[in-house]
Motif scaffolding. Sequence first.
Motif, PDB file in Angstrom:
ATOM      1  N   CYS A 138      99.825  21.993 102.768  1.00  0.00           N
ATOM      2  CA  CYS A 138      99.653  20.857 103.677  1.00  0.00           C
ATOM      3  C   CYS A 138     100.965  20.424 104.340  1.00  0.00           C
ATOM      4  O   CYS A 138     100.951  19.586 105.241  1.00  0.00           O
ATOM      5  N   TRP A 147      94.418  13.644 105.210  1.00  0.00           N
ATOM      6  CA  TRP A 147      94.740  13.559 103.783  1.00  0.00           C
ATOM      7  C   TRP A 147      94.441  12.184 103.206  1.00  0.00           C
ATOM      8  O   TRP A 147      94.470  11.998 101.991  1.00  0.00           O
ATOM      9  N   CYS A 180      93.727  22.864 101.010  1.00  0.00           N
ATOM     10  CA  CYS A 180      94.023  22.841  99.576  1.00  0.00           C
ATOM     11  C   CYS A 180      93.521  24.107  98.880  1.00  0.00           C
ATOM     12  O   CYS A 180      94.131  24.571  97.919  1.00  0.00           O
ATOM     13  N   CYS A 185      96.200  26.684  98.690  1.00  0.00           N
ATOM     14  CA  CYS A 185      97.531  26.194  98.314  1.00  0.00           C
ATOM     15  C   CYS A 185      97.979  26.717  96.944  1.00  0.00           C
ATOM     16  O   CYS A 185      97.257  26.590  95.952  1.00  0.00           O
ATOM     17  N   ARG A 194      98.168  23.811  94.210  1.00  0.00           N
ATOM     18  CA  ARG A 194      97.008  22.915  94.178  1.00  0.00           C
ATOM     19  C   ARG A 194      96.861  22.197  92.834  1.00  0.00           C
ATOM     20  O   ARG A 194      96.692  20.987  92.779  1.00  0.00           O
TER      21      ARG A 194
END
Length: 80
Positions: A25, A34, A49, A52, A55
Amino acid sequence: MTDLLFTLADLLPFSLAPDWQLAACRDDPNPEAWFPFPSQDLAHARAVCGTCPIRKRCGEFARATGQSGVWGGENLDRGR
C-alpha cells in the motif's frame, strides 16, 4: 481489556523498520481507501493487501496498537 494510547513517537520505530518499506500500500494513490466509511467497498484495499508481503505483520501491528482502517486486509475499528 486495557486501552492503549500510542503517540506518533511510539509508532515511529515501527514505520522505520526495513520490512515496512515493502508494504504493497506504500505510495497508493488512493489513501482514503484505507479508511473507508462502513458503507464503502473494501475491494481495492483487500486486493492490494492480498499481494502484500507484510500483510500478517501489518494486521498484528494494527491490532496491538489499536488502529482503525484497513490493515492486513481486515477492516479494523480501534484494533478490533
